[in-house]
Design an enzyme around this catalytic site. Structure first.
Site, short mmCIF file in Angstrom:
data_model
loop_
_atom_site.label_atom_id
_atom_site.label_comp_id
_atom_site.label_asym_id
_atom_site.label_seq_id
_atom_site.Cartn_x
_atom_site.Cartn_y
_atom_site.Cartn_z
N TYR A 17 0.80 -1.23 0.00
CA TYR A 17 0.00 0.00 0.00
C TYR A 17 0.83 1.28 0.00
CZ TYR A 17 -3.61 -3.35 1.24
OH TYR A 17 -4.46 -4.43 1.24
N HIS A 57 -9.41 1.68 -5.41
CA HIS A 57 -8.67 0.63 -4.69
C HIS A 57 -7.19 0.92 -4.94
CE1 HIS A 57 -12.17 -1.73 -3.73
NE2 HIS A 57 -12.56 -1.68 -5.00
#
Length: 155
Positions: A23, A99
């Protein structure tokens, strides 16, 4: 000036610390600050929420029905967050789903995404840049233009 709701689902409060190899190292505060600055350049204003509890997100959406569009990263609610889905799409405004990673790469091609089919904008795998890209596209949809900000604004 257009008002955009930015909804962040479970665990996004841990950006920068949780699985940074997946991430990234930027925190949610970093992302929010940059997105607010970018929105200002587009003559837009953002209102943000992050919660690890779906009911909190739903209540917040019910209290912010005067927005012109929504950016949502449902995170862990992606496959089964029907109450959040209903609250967001009941607003009947353009919705961008973001996302940060390719969720299908991590969870398999058959991973359900309740939000995908009805999203006006669907971005997956662009990292945190996906939020800026979503904002650009929502700006285009709301203003009816194809104006693209200068590359220096897209950080």
């Amino acid at each position: 000036m257009h008002a955009i709701a930015v909804i962040q689902g479970p665990n996004l409060n841990r950006l920068g610390r949780r699985r940074p190899e997946r991430y990234g190292h930027e925190t949610l505060a970093d992302v929010t600050s940059r997105l607010d600055e970018f929105a200002g350049a587009l003559d837009m204003t953002l209102c943000h929420i992050q919660s690890n509890h779906e009911g909190v997100l739903v209540d917040w959406v019910h209290e912010h029905t005067d927005v012109d569009a929504v950016i949502v990263n449902p995170a862990g609610l992606t496959p089964y967050g029907r109450p959040l889905y209903d609250a967001v799409f009941d607003l009947e405004v353009p919705v961008a789903v973001v996302h940060i990673t390719q969720l299908y790469r991590h969870y398999g091609a058959s991973t359900p995404d309740l939000f995908k089919a009805d999203a006006d904008v669907y971005l997956c795998g662009l990292g945190v840049f996906g939020y800026s890209a979503a904002l650009v596209r929502l700006h285009q949809l709301l203003t009816g233009t194809t104006r693209t900000p200068p590359p220096t604004a897209l950080r």
